[in-house]
Enzyme design. Structure first.
Site, mmCIF file in Angstrom:
data_model
loop_
_atom_site.group_PDB
_atom_site.id
_atom_site.type_symbol
_atom_site.label_atom_id
_atom_site.label_comp_id
_atom_site.label_asym_id
_atom_site.label_seq_id
_atom_site.Cartn_x
_atom_site.Cartn_y
_atom_site.Cartn_z
ATOM 1 N N HIS A 1 24.367 -23.746 -27.775
ATOM 2 C CA HIS A 1 23.468 -24.671 -27.250
ATOM 3 C C HIS A 1 24.033 -25.942 -26.266
ATOM 4 O O HIS A 1 23.964 -27.047 -26.383
ATOM 5 C CB HIS A 1 22.711 -25.373 -28.402
ATOM 6 C CG HIS A 1 23.577 -26.009 -29.396
ATOM 7 N ND1 HIS A 1 23.175 -26.291 -30.811
ATOM 8 C CD2 HIS A 1 24.772 -26.739 -29.395
ATOM 9 C CE1 HIS A 1 24.305 -26.787 -31.259
ATOM 10 N NE2 HIS A 1 25.139 -27.278 -30.505
ATOM 11 N N HIS B 1 23.385 -34.404 -32.379
ATOM 12 C CA HIS B 1 24.745 -34.736 -31.524
ATOM 13 C C HIS B 1 24.738 -36.481 -31.361
ATOM 14 O O HIS B 1 24.688 -37.119 -30.522
ATOM 15 C CB HIS B 1 24.775 -34.341 -30.250
ATOM 16 C CG HIS B 1 24.743 -32.728 -30.208
ATOM 17 N ND1 HIS B 1 23.735 -32.017 -30.589
ATOM 18 C CD2 HIS B 1 26.025 -31.814 -30.251
ATOM 19 C CE1 HIS B 1 24.173 -30.421 -30.426
ATOM 20 N NE2 HIS B 1 25.647 -30.669 -30.317
ATOM 21 N N HIS C 1 35.024 -23.865 -28.555
ATOM 22 C CA HIS C 1 35.283 -25.001 -27.676
ATOM 23 C C HIS C 1 35.799 -26.100 -28.199
ATOM 24 O O HIS C 1 35.642 -26.365 -29.735
ATOM 25 C CB HIS C 1 33.679 -25.341 -26.806
ATOM 26 C CG HIS C 1 32.845 -25.969 -27.908
ATOM 27 N ND1 HIS C 1 32.354 -25.052 -28.896
ATOM 28 C CD2 HIS C 1 31.946 -27.154 -27.884
ATOM 29 C CE1 HIS C 1 31.343 -26.069 -29.530
ATOM 30 N NE2 HIS C 1 31.198 -27.047 -28.837
ATOM 31 N N GLU D 1 30.853 -25.774 -35.385
ATOM 32 C CA GLU D 1 29.430 -25.317 -35.401
ATOM 33 C C GLU D 1 29.027 -23.978 -35.687
ATOM 34 O O GLU D 1 27.705 -23.788 -36.321
ATOM 35 C CB GLU D 1 28.843 -25.586 -33.956
ATOM 36 C CG GLU D 1 28.940 -27.203 -33.367
ATOM 37 C CD GLU D 1 28.558 -27.295 -32.103
ATOM 38 O OE1 GLU D 1 28.195 -28.669 -31.517
ATOM 39 O OE2 GLU D 1 28.478 -26.403 -31.252
#
Length: 458
Positions: free
Chosen positions: A182, A229, A363, A410
């Site tokens: 996402h 977030h 990431h 995540e």
């Protein structure tokens, strides 16, 4: 199979559960506003004008005007919130409690001095206790109920007509799971018309199949697992798991202005049902009746649906904390997916539901190691997610951090969606899901992009 609510047969008692919370959200928020002196003054000066500022139902506003606490609780009010209304009128908690019993203030006080109301005869509806009579009602509530009875009769006739025409019945079921990164930059590429540029075109091409598949397999509801977030939840409140139970969720402003995407339509009844069922299975959820959704939710929607004027189905947002440690383990997320499946399959409406796991893949966005990508590890993760998710769920957090970067954690959210599929033995022991599509791409901004679609086999 209806949810277990054994408290429904306790006389003279309204238990404030997830359904009540959903119904009474704005009524209770209105009551909370009365904790400020300036709001109390405005309310006292012009009740109708102040009530008009709140998106409550007409019935809730009527109950407030009548100061009928039993009526207000019927519409979703909670006594601790309604107490703010009583306090505004200068009432004590004892006066408020007494007003709901049908007694005079003196009679109620005398009862309490004598030791309070006995539970004898008041544990189950139909016994001979002193709380078994009709609920104390204001004249306004009685008038409202007469009008409501007429409407109920009309609704019953309409419902019978629908049944005669063969309206479908049955339970909800999970038809598929979708897994996708996402990345916020993907949303920016969509919003600014850059999807065809050389940098972005290969990534978006990997979702061409998915868009067509979604047109042919549009569900009624998507249960979408993502992480906020630092948009709704700052460091003042950090829920581990939070479910959105509102009717609508507006796009959040993440610092660049809200994304130009449609408002997300929720499914409050199913969301409340899932919340109650999952909590009864010993998972602690935070119920959120007012929530804005950020790129974690809207980017996967763009990738699967493009940019429609309205999203073609309802969505239940489900937030998982992967921002501040400790975060939930893979095993806990996998088990939660099983609990969610049980909840959905116990819902008495034949809805087609998809469950989406979003976030990742490898990431890292912070520190000297920023920019880390581990394509080999990512693809092994996808292999295991498809073929052996139970073993994958045992992977410790430190492996995610070392191999997939600090933000690669995540990926535990994907295990919630995978745990809800039919082949997980603890749930149904069904057939292995069909792998419909798999895609991997590096990079999208700072992130590796992974994508999988699995269909349950009937």
């Amino acid at each position: 199979m209806a949810l277990d609510k054994p408290y429904l047969d306790v006389p003279g008692t309204t238990i404030f559960d997830a359904d009540q919370s959903r119904k009474g959200y704005w009524l209770n928020q209105f009551c909370m506003s009365l904790m400020k002196a300036e709001n109390r003054a405005r309310f006292k000066a012009d009740e109708d004008a102040y009530l008009a500022e709140w998106p409550m139902t007409d019935e809730q506003k009527a109950a407030v005007r009548a100061r009928d606490l039993n009526w207000a609780m019927r519409t979703g009010g909670n006594i601790y919130f309604l107490a703010k209304l009583g306090a505004t009128d200068g009432l004590s908690f004892q006066q408020m409690a007494g007003s709901m019993t049908g007694m005079t203030e003196q009679q109620y006080r005398d009862m309490m001095i004598a030791g309070g109301r006995s539970p004898e005869g008041n544990r189950v509806v139909g016994e001979q206790g002193d709380a078994q009579g009709p609920v104390s009602q204001s004249a306004a509530w009685k008038a409202w109920q007469e009008a409501e009875a007429q409407q109920a009769l009309a609704d019953a006739v309409e419902s019978a007509d629908a049944a005669a025409k063969g309206k479908a019945s049955g339970h909800a079921r999970i038809t598929a799971s979708v897994f996708s990164s996402h990345v916020p930059a993907i949303g920016a590429a969509v919003d600014h018309g850059k999807t065809g540029e050389p940098y972005w075109a290969p990534m978006f091409k990997g979702y061409d199949f998915s868009k067509q598949w979604m047109k042919e397999n549009t569900p009624d509801v998507i249960f979408l697992v993502y992480n906020d977030h630092a948009t709704n939840f700052d460091l003042g409140v950090i829920p581990t798991f939070a479910i959105g139970t509102a009717a609508e969720f507006e796009p959040a402003d993440e610092g660049y202005g809200p994304r130009p995407v449609p408002v997300v339509k929720g499914h409050p009844r199913l969301a409340s049902h899932i919340a109650q069922s999952v909590i009864q299975q010993d998972f602690d959820l935070t119920i959120v009746n007012d929530l804005k959704v950020d790129h974690g939710l809207t980017v996967p929607m763009n990738l699967m649906f493009g940019s429609p004027a309205e999203w073609p189905c309802q969505v239940i947002p489900f937030h998982v904390n992967v921002v501040q440690y400790p975060v939930p383990s893979g095993a806990r997320c996998f088990a939660l997916g099983q609990a969610i499946r049980r909840a959905i399959e116990s819902y008495d409406e034949p809805l087609k539901v998809q469950i989406w796991g979003t976030g990742g893949m490898s990431h890292q966005l912070q520190g000297p190691r920023a920019g880390l990508i581990n394509a080999e590890w990512d693809n092994r993760f996808l292999d295991r997610l498809i073929a052996d998710p139970k073993d994958l769920s045992t992977m410790p957090h430190i492996d995610y951090v070392r191999e997939a970067g600090s933000e690669g954690i995540e990926l535990v959210m994907w295990l919630i969606a995978r745990g809800a599929m039919a082949d997980v033995a603890d749930v149904a022991g069904g057939k292995a899901p069909k792998l419909v599509h798999r895609f991997f791409h590096v990079p999208a901004s700072n992130t590796a992009v992974g994508h999988v679609i699995l269909e349950n086999q009937s």
